[in-house]
Design a protein around this motif. Structure first.
Motif, PDB file in Angstrom:
ATOM      1  N   ARG A  16      -4.018  18.208  42.930  1.00  0.00           N
ATOM      2  CA  ARG A  16      -3.507  17.007  43.608  1.00  0.00           C
ATOM      3  C   ARG A  16      -4.650  16.094  44.004  1.00  0.00           C
ATOM      4  O   ARG A  16      -4.565  14.870  43.882  1.00  0.00           O
ATOM      5  CB  ARG A  16      -2.686  17.401  44.832  1.00  0.00           C
ATOM      6  CG  ARG A  16      -1.337  17.979  44.478  1.00  0.00           C
ATOM      7  CD  ARG A  16      -0.562  18.457  45.669  1.00  0.00           C
ATOM      8  NE  ARG A  16      -0.392  17.424  46.682  1.00  0.00           N
ATOM      9  CZ  ARG A  16      -0.048  17.687  47.944  1.00  0.00           C
ATOM     10  NH1 ARG A  16       0.150  18.938  48.332  1.00  0.00           N
ATOM     11  NH2 ARG A  16       0.101  16.715  48.815  1.00  0.00           N
ATOM     12  N   LEU A  17      -5.744  16.686  44.493  1.00  0.00           N
ATOM     13  CA  LEU A  17      -6.903  15.897  44.895  1.00  0.00           C
ATOM     14  C   LEU A  17      -7.524  15.193  43.693  1.00  0.00           C
ATOM     15  O   LEU A  17      -7.749  13.976  43.717  1.00  0.00           O
ATOM     16  CB  LEU A  17      -7.938  16.788  45.586  1.00  0.00           C
ATOM     17  CG  LEU A  17      -9.267  16.126  45.962  1.00  0.00           C
ATOM     18  CD1 LEU A  17      -9.050  14.963  46.922  1.00  0.00           C
ATOM     19  CD2 LEU A  17     -10.211  17.169  46.565  1.00  0.00           C
ATOM     20  N   LEU A  42      -6.379   9.288  50.519  1.00  0.00           N
ATOM     21  CA  LEU A  42      -5.906  10.508  49.855  1.00  0.00           C
ATOM     22  C   LEU A  42      -6.384  11.749  50.607  1.00  0.00           C
ATOM     23  O   LEU A  42      -5.594  12.660  50.885  1.00  0.00           O
ATOM     24  CB  LEU A  42      -6.409  10.531  48.404  1.00  0.00           C
ATOM     25  CG  LEU A  42      -6.177  11.822  47.627  1.00  0.00           C
ATOM     26  CD1 LEU A  42      -4.695  12.063  47.400  1.00  0.00           C
ATOM     27  CD2 LEU A  42      -6.931  11.761  46.294  1.00  0.00           C
ATOM     28  N   LEU A  43      -7.679  11.811  50.933  1.00  0.00           N
ATOM     29  CA  LEU A  43      -8.209  12.966  51.669  1.00  0.00           C
ATOM     30  C   LEU A  43      -7.514  13.117  53.012  1.00  0.00           C
ATOM     31  O   LEU A  43      -7.164  14.225  53.433  1.00  0.00           O
ATOM     32  CB  LEU A  43      -9.719  12.832  51.852  1.00  0.00           C
ATOM     33  CG  LEU A  43     -10.565  13.106  50.613  1.00  0.00           C
ATOM     34  CD1 LEU A  43     -11.984  12.580  50.804  1.00  0.00           C
ATOM     35  CD2 LEU A  43     -10.582  14.600  50.292  1.00  0.00           C
ATOM     36  N   GLN A  47      -5.243  16.340  54.073  1.00  0.00           N
ATOM     37  CA  GLN A  47      -5.585  17.146  55.244  1.00  0.00           C
ATOM     38  C   GLN A  47      -4.442  17.171  56.252  1.00  0.00           C
ATOM     39  O   GLN A  47      -4.111  18.223  56.800  1.00  0.00           O
ATOM     40  CB  GLN A  47      -6.864  16.629  55.894  1.00  0.00           C
ATOM     41  CG  GLN A  47      -7.359  17.553  56.990  1.00  0.00           C
ATOM     42  CD  GLN A  47      -8.725  17.179  57.493  1.00  0.00           C
ATOM     43  OE1 GLN A  47      -9.137  16.042  57.399  1.00  0.00           O
ATOM     44  NE2 GLN A  47      -9.425  18.147  58.045  1.00  0.00           N
ATOM     45  N   ALA A  48      -3.817  16.038  56.497  1.00  0.00           N
ATOM     46  CA  ALA A  48      -2.714  15.971  57.459  1.00  0.00           C
ATOM     47  C   ALA A  48      -1.543  16.854  57.029  1.00  0.00           C
ATOM     48  O   ALA A  48      -0.870  17.451  57.869  1.00  0.00           O
ATOM     49  CB  ALA A  48      -2.252  14.523  57.626  1.00  0.00           C
ATOM     50  N   VAL A 165     -15.931  17.377  53.494  1.00  0.00           N
ATOM     51  CA  VAL A 165     -15.676  17.235  52.065  1.00  0.00           C
ATOM     52  C   VAL A 165     -16.162  15.848  51.659  1.00  0.00           C
ATOM     53  O   VAL A 165     -15.822  14.851  52.301  1.00  0.00           O
ATOM     54  CB  VAL A 165     -14.179  17.399  51.741  1.00  0.00           C
ATOM     55  CG1 VAL A 165     -13.902  17.115  50.266  1.00  0.00           C
ATOM     56  CG2 VAL A 165     -13.717  18.802  52.116  1.00  0.00           C
ATOM     57  N   HIS A 166     -16.975  15.802  50.596  1.00  0.00           N
ATOM     58  CA  HIS A 166     -17.570  14.550  50.129  1.00  0.00           C
ATOM     59  C   HIS A 166     -17.155  14.306  48.688  1.00  0.00           C
ATOM     60  O   HIS A 166     -17.149  15.226  47.878  1.00  0.00           O
ATOM     61  CB  HIS A 166     -19.105  14.643  50.189  1.00  0.00           C
ATOM     62  CG  HIS A 166     -19.611  14.971  51.549  1.00  0.00           C
ATOM     63  ND1 HIS A 166     -20.368  14.094  52.290  1.00  0.00           N
ATOM     64  CD2 HIS A 166     -19.465  16.087  52.319  1.00  0.00           C
ATOM     65  CE1 HIS A 166     -20.666  14.658  53.449  1.00  0.00           C
ATOM     66  NE2 HIS A 166     -20.131  15.863  53.491  1.00  0.00           N
ATOM     67  N   VAL A 167     -16.827  13.066  48.385  1.00  0.00           N
ATOM     68  CA  VAL A 167     -16.565  12.653  47.012  1.00  0.00           C
ATOM     69  C   VAL A 167     -17.609  11.593  46.692  1.00  0.00           C
ATOM     70  O   VAL A 167     -17.740  10.601  47.411  1.00  0.00           O
ATOM     71  CB  VAL A 167     -15.144  12.078  46.834  1.00  0.00           C
ATOM     72  CG1 VAL A 167     -14.928  11.636  45.386  1.00  0.00           C
ATOM     73  CG2 VAL A 167     -14.097  13.106  47.257  1.00  0.00           C
TER      74      VAL A 167
END
Length: 197
Positions: A16-17, A42-43, A47-48, A165-167
């Motif tokens: 999904r990510l 999106l992140l 997370q929510a 978390v890093h993109v």
């Protein structure tokens, strides 16, 4: 820095990510600000909804410095997803993102992020003005869009682990760190980011 591309495999929510990031990059058509805004949203939504479960290895800190673990690298779009683990008191030096856009999501604990405005640079030295600190709790999203790409990140807790978390636009091979000098300037030093087993 401990950069490890672990054989973490699939983990709940990864598809999904990654499909969401792919769609954000395609829709933004090269607009970095739109890209990072969409990925941040999106992140935050994943997370929510508890829609992304990070691999257990992400909860293991490195004793000497924050740990950096690559979770995924896109062959089609070039971006990478990295989890960082911060033991109490661990931080980064002031650094840049080597011209790459990025998104950071606080996943666990609290992180303090201080952005810096670059005033000038001659290649060997740089001068900055610190901007107000922001303390991120789970769900907080930070964005890096060059040329506004200079910051430091710290886990100021004396007891609590933090995970982020890093993109990144692509896997970073190097960055510039900025070492404070007595005259108020910062010495520019290149730092190669290498993978460790």
């Amino acid at each position: 820095m401990d950069t490890a591309s672990l054989p973490l495999g699939d983990f709940p929510g990864r598809d999904r990510l990654t499909s969401g990031i792919d769609a954000a990059i395609d829709a933004a058509a090269g607009d970095a600000a739109r890209t990072v805004a969409a990925i941040g949203g999106l992140l935050n939504a994943l997370q929510a909804a508890d829609g992304l479960r990070l691999p257990a290895a992400v909860a293991e800190p490195h004793p000497d410095h924050y740990a950096r673990r690559e979770l995924y690298r896109s062959a089609a779009h070039g971006y990478c997803i990295v989890a960082m683990t911060w033991a109490p008191g661990q931080d980064t030096p002031l650094h840049d993102h080597d011209g790459l856009w990025g998104v950071v999501a606080v996943w666990r604990g609290r992180l303090t992020i201080t952005d810096y405005a670059l005033l000038r640079s001659d290649g060997e030295r740089a001068w900055f003005r610190p901007l107000p600190e922001a303390t991120g709790v789970p769900g907080a999203i930070g964005r890096v869009v060059p040329p506004a790409e200079h910051h430091l990140i710290a886990n100021r807790s004396t007891t609590e682990l933090a995970v982020s978390v890093h993109v990144y636009q692509r896997a970073a091979e190097a960055c510039t760190i900025f070492v404070p000098q007595a005259d108020g300037s910062y010495a520019c030093e290149r730092l190669r980011l290498t993978a460790e087993p």
